[in-house]
Enzyme design. Structure first.
Site, PDB file in Angstrom:
ATOM      1  N   SER A  89       0.814  -1.213   0.000  1.00  0.00           N
ATOM      2  CA  SER A  89       0.000   0.000   0.000  1.00  0.00           C
ATOM      3  C   SER A  89       0.851   1.268   0.000  1.00  0.00           C
ATOM      4  O   SER A  89       0.356   2.353  -0.272  1.00  0.00           O
ATOM      5  CB  SER A  89      -0.923   0.030   1.222  1.00  0.00           C
ATOM      6  OG  SER A  89      -1.860  -1.002   1.146  1.00  0.00           O
ATOM      7  N   GLY A 111      -4.338  -2.030  -0.868  1.00  0.00           N
ATOM      8  CA  GLY A 111      -3.445  -1.706  -1.975  1.00  0.00           C
ATOM      9  C   GLY A 111      -3.141  -0.227  -1.974  1.00  0.00           C
ATOM     10  O   GLY A 111      -3.666   0.531  -1.154  1.00  0.00           O
ATOM     11  N   GLY A 167      -2.607   3.798  -3.373  1.00  0.00           N
ATOM     12  CA  GLY A 167      -3.072   4.864  -4.249  1.00  0.00           C
ATOM     13  C   GLY A 167      -4.549   5.160  -4.273  1.00  0.00           C
ATOM     14  O   GLY A 167      -5.313   4.811  -3.387  1.00  0.00           O
ATOM     15  N   CYS A 220      -9.529  -1.891   3.318  1.00  0.00           N
ATOM     16  CA  CYS A 220      -8.778  -0.705   2.915  1.00  0.00           C
ATOM     17  C   CYS A 220      -9.060  -0.307   1.465  1.00  0.00           C
ATOM     18  O   CYS A 220     -10.166   0.125   1.180  1.00  0.00           O
ATOM     19  CB  CYS A 220      -7.293  -0.902   3.193  1.00  0.00           C
ATOM     20  SG  CYS A 220      -6.440   0.670   3.293  1.00  0.00           S
ATOM     21  N   LEU A 221      -8.110  -0.481   0.549  1.00  0.00           N
ATOM     22  CA  LEU A 221      -8.403  -0.127  -0.850  1.00  0.00           C
ATOM     23  C   LEU A 221      -9.586  -0.963  -1.350  1.00  0.00           C
ATOM     24  O   LEU A 221     -10.418  -0.485  -2.125  1.00  0.00           O
ATOM     25  CB  LEU A 221      -7.173  -0.350  -1.746  1.00  0.00           C
ATOM     26  CG  LEU A 221      -7.358   0.018  -3.221  1.00  0.00           C
ATOM     27  CD1 LEU A 221      -7.504   1.528  -3.394  1.00  0.00           C
ATOM     28  CD2 LEU A 221      -6.199  -0.495  -4.071  1.00  0.00           C
ATOM     29  N   GLN A 262     -12.641   0.711  -0.434  1.00  0.00           N
ATOM     30  CA  GLN A 262     -12.878   1.888  -1.284  1.00  0.00           C
ATOM     31  C   GLN A 262     -13.396   1.474  -2.659  1.00  0.00           C
ATOM     32  O   GLN A 262     -14.329   2.080  -3.209  1.00  0.00           O
ATOM     33  CB  GLN A 262     -11.583   2.708  -1.425  1.00  0.00           C
ATOM     34  CG  GLN A 262     -11.113   3.297  -0.096  1.00  0.00           C
ATOM     35  CD  GLN A 262      -9.625   3.658  -0.108  1.00  0.00           C
ATOM     36  OE1 GLN A 262      -8.953   3.549  -1.136  1.00  0.00           O
ATOM     37  NE2 GLN A 262      -9.106   4.078   1.032  1.00  0.00           N
ATOM     38  N   ASN A 307      -3.738   2.514   7.433  1.00  0.00           N
ATOM     39  CA  ASN A 307      -2.838   2.986   6.386  1.00  0.00           C
ATOM     40  C   ASN A 307      -3.652   3.355   5.159  1.00  0.00           C
ATOM     41  O   ASN A 307      -3.831   2.559   4.253  1.00  0.00           O
ATOM     42  CB  ASN A 307      -1.815   1.898   6.039  1.00  0.00           C
ATOM     43  CG  ASN A 307      -0.890   2.333   4.937  1.00  0.00           C
ATOM     44  OD1 ASN A 307      -0.736   3.532   4.693  1.00  0.00           O
ATOM     45  ND2 ASN A 307      -0.274   1.384   4.261  1.00  0.00           N
ATOM     46  N   HIS A 325      -7.116  -2.020   9.122  1.00  0.00           N
ATOM     47  CA  HIS A 325      -6.470  -3.290   8.797  1.00  0.00           C
ATOM     48  C   HIS A 325      -6.653  -4.325   9.896  1.00  0.00           C
ATOM     49  O   HIS A 325      -5.863  -4.392  10.829  1.00  0.00           O
ATOM     50  CB  HIS A 325      -4.981  -3.064   8.533  1.00  0.00           C
ATOM     51  CG  HIS A 325      -4.735  -2.330   7.265  1.00  0.00           C
ATOM     52  ND1 HIS A 325      -4.524  -2.971   6.065  1.00  0.00           N
ATOM     53  CD2 HIS A 325      -4.740  -1.009   6.992  1.00  0.00           C
ATOM     54  CE1 HIS A 325      -4.387  -2.073   5.109  1.00  0.00           C
ATOM     55  NE2 HIS A 325      -4.507  -0.866   5.630  1.00  0.00           N
ATOM     56  N   GLU A 345      -6.017  -7.282   9.829  1.00  0.00           N
ATOM     57  CA  GLU A 345      -4.930  -8.268   9.819  1.00  0.00           C
ATOM     58  C   GLU A 345      -3.733  -7.807  10.628  1.00  0.00           C
ATOM     59  O   GLU A 345      -2.772  -8.553  10.801  1.00  0.00           O
ATOM     60  CB  GLU A 345      -4.507  -8.564   8.375  1.00  0.00           C
ATOM     61  CG  GLU A 345      -3.618  -7.513   7.712  1.00  0.00           C
ATOM     62  CD  GLU A 345      -4.383  -6.298   7.172  1.00  0.00           C
ATOM     63  OE1 GLU A 345      -5.600  -6.199   7.448  1.00  0.00           O
ATOM     64  OE2 GLU A 345      -3.767  -5.447   6.499  1.00  0.00           O
TER      65      GLU A 345
END
Lengths: 520, 374
Positions: free
Chosen positions: B46, B238, B240, B265-266, B269, B307, B349, B351
């Site tokens: 990420s 991931g 960006g 996370c990504l 999104q 993150n 996260h 994890e």
């Protein structure tokens, strides 16, 4: 949960006289608790036998009793004041022990006084060795293995499970006479025989040795909704075998990877839940074998402790104050964070600096005391410093001791004396470690003798190496880049002056001219 | 030690010493507040496109080991910034110093700068592009180079970190090697993980939750995934801007309603965009291991690992989803679940790696969702 409105009046027990091992940290926690409870609208009844404390100042509690801390007196106070609850976790071990006595004598029940923060069963589970051992076994955590032995044959079975080195503690001998460490079976047989003879009841406790292991502490808080946060991790510079109060300690933990730290964090959460501290802070101590990573729980204090006072100052998270608010039913996310004022107290402080605590000793005032540091606390106070790096933090702490030290000054001594000063823990060991590096000892050798983690030793070695660079610049002020480096490593102007043969004022003058001052 | 410079796109200059590899590197400068876990952070895909500054000052203390990587092939960050990197690791699991590890993998890093001032700057003015160099030591010249960089917004960085080909995963989460064995989990459910830059700890946690795991490249068509007949689909973390991952959004649209989906996370999104919602960029992102997140159903607060620079505007999704998690620092939205479909996702996260394990139960929750769905 909103705060409880079924409670009106709360009794708080102070920690009594200031003694070695229990000093003003409990005045701090008691005073914080008074303020926090009154802020929430509760009436606070305080009892403490020591009038020379902040908490007994007239404006701290609503009603203050300066009376001996005995069950009889407390019962009279309870009878007269009729408090709804007793908060036992703010006055150190004294308050906690007294609370157990009050509860067991049926006094709390008789007057309908509820224990808040930690209930009797939790206090007992944390304090009783056997109950604690069983509790840890239930959640799959190790404590140092041990077993009581009455015969040699039995002892041979037990040592198979305890392992070597094994510590032998004969029961009921004065001052631990006959206690010994056995490193192999031959030694063990001999020492056990002797120990059994010495014990008037022919009983010896055989225990797994964790001497020389790395020591850690975690400060944990739990609220009534079972939310748990870790306020601070602490790594002891001195390995197991020296009382935490007498150890140099550093926050946060330095030599644990994230996986290892999370393992300790998870264990701490499991411990506070299993012991059943309803709300408030606890201190959990771990020993870690650096060779194989084995982790054992040494103890758990189900109350505000010396380390929580340190952790509060180290992180800005006021543990005693928050613990008092949790005890009356508020949850962590309902209490604002004192520093940001915008975010809640349900978070874990992330710091961008290193905190070092160094104990302050006063052996000169106790000429007959043995200055060897052991598991019994001997320091009379401590200093704490904050630096961006361990080196800076360490050197700042040394200067704060008011022990006429301005850094890691030379200790002129014979090699044998230096080695002895490294081997037997004492209040001057930190200076002798630096001296050992000046005398050419390697980190591995100093580690072998002291069992202090090489990471700490390497930092001290680098400080000593920088001293040499500074010395080489004499009789002139070090060049600006070197001076800057020395300052950022926590060298005092006075120490730099000493190394270069100049005056403290010269170094300060040069710095001023260069505009070189502390800024993070 | 060689001199190195860090220059930001707004002209801020920091002079320090080089560590890791020599060279020059550009990236968006962000700060991470974790006090442990630099190895996991360095190898977290990420961080592709970003230069990471650690707010904690003592780096390298416990070295680098064989077990804590979050991706294959070494660090994914563009550069690394620290107050002090100590070159004498002390930890039984360490096989290399941090400095040696960064050097081996060609990561340019700078130390000895005032990382607190840098962090404050980013917090006040937002994350921005930066350049670290050990070769060009002329601030003006570096400033010109970084100013010309278009930035990483709108760029698809996923392509740079996703796997080339499909693979299976069986490794479990890290345990102390002498701990009594965690026991076998009956592996009954098949999961396909879309690799948008997946962290290994997501895969390790899925293994612990009893999944048969297949990881597929980010551009794998939805049809091909459905053909594998999985019981559930995980959309990974991931790097960006999520809007740049157009193929991901399109594929997820086709998968919704076909299989249970868990986004992280990504992945969260991308799911938000696939449902027709909007995303927005945070000023300086969330990067650290101490963020309190409340599960709105139980009102329990977990400390989470975070993150991300982008967030889903869950309000833009209307009534099709429910907000499930909220960040107690800034009130940002941290999780959602679909009101009808077996679909849920979180912004943080669960994890860990690095960070607290407080949210690991979400992997079990995914499994339970699958089991109750059949």
């Amino acid at each position: 949960m909103p705060k409880r409105d079924d409670l009106k009046k709360i009794l708080l027990i102070g920690s009594g006289p200031i003694v070695i091992g229990q000093a003003c940290e409990f005045d701090y926690s008691g005073a914080q608790a008074c303020k926090a409870l009154r802020e929430e609208g509760y009436e606070v009844v305080l009892v403490n036998s020591n009038p020379a404390t902040i908490m007994t100042d007239p404006e701290m509690a609503d009603i203050t009793y300066i009376e001996p801390l005995t069950t009889g007196i407390i019962e009279l106070i309870i009878e007269r004041e009729r408090p709804d609850a007793l908060l036992p976790t703010m006055g150190g071990q004294t308050a906690l022990n007294l609370t157990v006595e009050l509860a067991e004598a049926g006094i709390l029940e008789r007057y309908g006084v509820e224990l808040i923060g930690a209930k009797l069963h939790a206090i007992k589970k944390a304090e009783d060795r056997e109950l604690f051992k069983d509790a840890m076994a239930r959640i799959g955590l190790d404590v140092p293995r041990s077993s009581a032995v009455k015969r040699i044959k039995e002892g041979l079975d037990v040592v198979g499970y305890v392992g070597f080195p094994a510590i032998l503690r004969p029961a009921f001998t004065l001052g631990g006479t006959g206690g010994a460490v056995a490193y192999n079976l031959e030694e063990y047989r001999e020492l056990l025989e002797n120990a059994l003879k010495l014990s008037p009841v022919s009983q010896v406790l055989v225990e797994e040795s964790v001497l020389g292991w790395k020591e850690y502490e975690l400060e944990v808080m739990r609220d009534g909704n079972d939310n748990v946060v870790i306020i601070c991790s602490i790594e002891n510079f001195d390995p197991m075998g020296i009382h935490t109060g007498d150890s140099i300690t550093v926050a946060p933990a330095q030599t644990l990877s994230d996986k290892e730290y999370q393992r300790m964090r998870d264990a701490s959460i499991a411990v506070i839940r299993e012991i059943g501290v309803d709300t408030g802070g606890s201190n959990i101590q771990f020993a870690l074998n650096p060779e194989d990573g084995k982790m054992v729980i040494i103890e758990m204090n189900p109350r505000v402790s010396r380390s929580s006072a340190l952790a509060s100052k180290a992180t800005g998270f006021p543990i005693a104050k928050i613990a008092a608010k949790l005890a009356v039913g508020l949850n962590l996310n309902e209490i604002p964070n004192d520093i940001t004022r915008e975010t809640p107290a349900s978070f874990e402080p992330a710091i961008d600096y290193v905190v070092t605590k160094i104990p302050r000793f006063a052996f000169e005032k106790f000429p007959e005391a043995d200055p060897t540091l052991t598991t019994q606390m001997k320091s009379v106070g401590e200093v704490m410093s904050i630096g961006r790096t361990f080196k800076e933090s360490l050197q700042k702490a040394l200067r704060s001791l008011e022990a006429d030290s301005y850094g890691l000054e030379e200790k002129i001594a014979e090699p044998d004396v230096i080695k002895e000063k490294l081997k037997t823990p004492n209040s001057e060991r930190i200076w002798y470690i630096a001296q050992a590096f000046r005398e050419g000892l390697r980190v591995e050798e100093v580690h072998e003798i002291t069992r202090i983690d090489p990471w700490f030793l390497n930092n001290i070695r680098e400080i000593v190496e920088l001293e040499n660079e500074i010395r080489c610049s004499q009789p002139a002020t070090p060049a600006p880049p070197l001076l800057y480096k020395a300052k950022s490593w926590g060298f005092s102007d006075r120490r730099i002056a000493g190394l270069t043969g100049l005056k403290e004022a010269d170094i300060r003058g040069t710095r001023k001219k260069l505009g070189m001052r502390a800024n993070g | 030690m060689k001199k190195a410079l860090l220059v930001l796109s707004d002209g801020m200059v920091f002079e320090g010493k080089s560590f890791g590899a020599d060279g020059e590197t550009k990236g968006e400068v962000v700060f991470n507040t974790s006090m442990t876990g630099y190895q996991e952070i360095l190898t977290d895909p990420s961080y592709k496109g970003q230069i990471v500054t650690m707010t904690y000052t003592q780096m390298g203390n416990y070295g680098v080991n064989e077990e804590d990587d979050e991706s294959a092939g070494g660090p994914k960050v563009e550069g690394f910034v620290a107050k002090e990197c100590l070159d004498y690791p002390s930890n039984r699991r360490s096989i290399s110093s941090l400095n040696g590890y960064l050097e081996k993998h060609g990561v340019v890093a700078i130390q000895g700068i005032d990382t607190r001032a840098l962090t404050r700057h980013i917090r006040n003015f937002g994350a921005r592009m930066g350049i670290i160099s050990t070769e060009d030591l002329i601030p003006e010249s570096l400033y010109e180079k970084v100013r010309r960089h278009p930035g990483i917004g709108g760029v698809d960085l996923v392509r740079l970190v996703t796997t080339d080909k499909e693979y299976k995963w069986t490794e479990r989460i890290w345990r102390w090697e002498y701990d009594s064995s965690p026991g076998k989990v009956p592996v009954l459910k098949k999961v396909v993980v879309y690799d948008f830059g997946v962290k290994f700890n997501i895969l390790r946690n899925l293994a612990d939750a009893g999944f048969d795991i297949t990881v597929v490249p980010a551009e794998t068509p939805a049809e091909a995934v459905l053909e594998m007949n999985p019981d559930g689909i995980v959309l990974s973390n991931g790097p960006g801007d999520p809007e740049a991952v157009v193929y991901g959004i399109e594929n997820v649209k086709k998968l919704l309603g076909r299989r249970p989906v868990f986004g992280i996370c990504l992945g969260h999104q991308i799911l938000g965009l696939a449902l027709g919602g909007k995303t927005y960029k945070l000023k300086f992102g969330h990067h650290g291991g101490n963020h309190p997140v409340m599960d709105l159903l139980t009102e329990k607060v977990g400390i989470t690992s975070q993150n991300h620079n982008y967030c889903v505007d869950i309000g833009s999704l209307g009534t099709q989803v429910r907000l499930t998690h909220k960040n107690l620092y800034d009130g940002t939205e941290e999780g959602m679940e679909h009101v009808e479909l077996p679909v849920f996702s979180v912004q943080h996260h669960p994890e860990a790696g690095p960070g607290p394990n407080d949210s690991m139960h979400l992997f079990k929750r995914f499994r339970e969702m699958i089991e109750s769905n059949r």
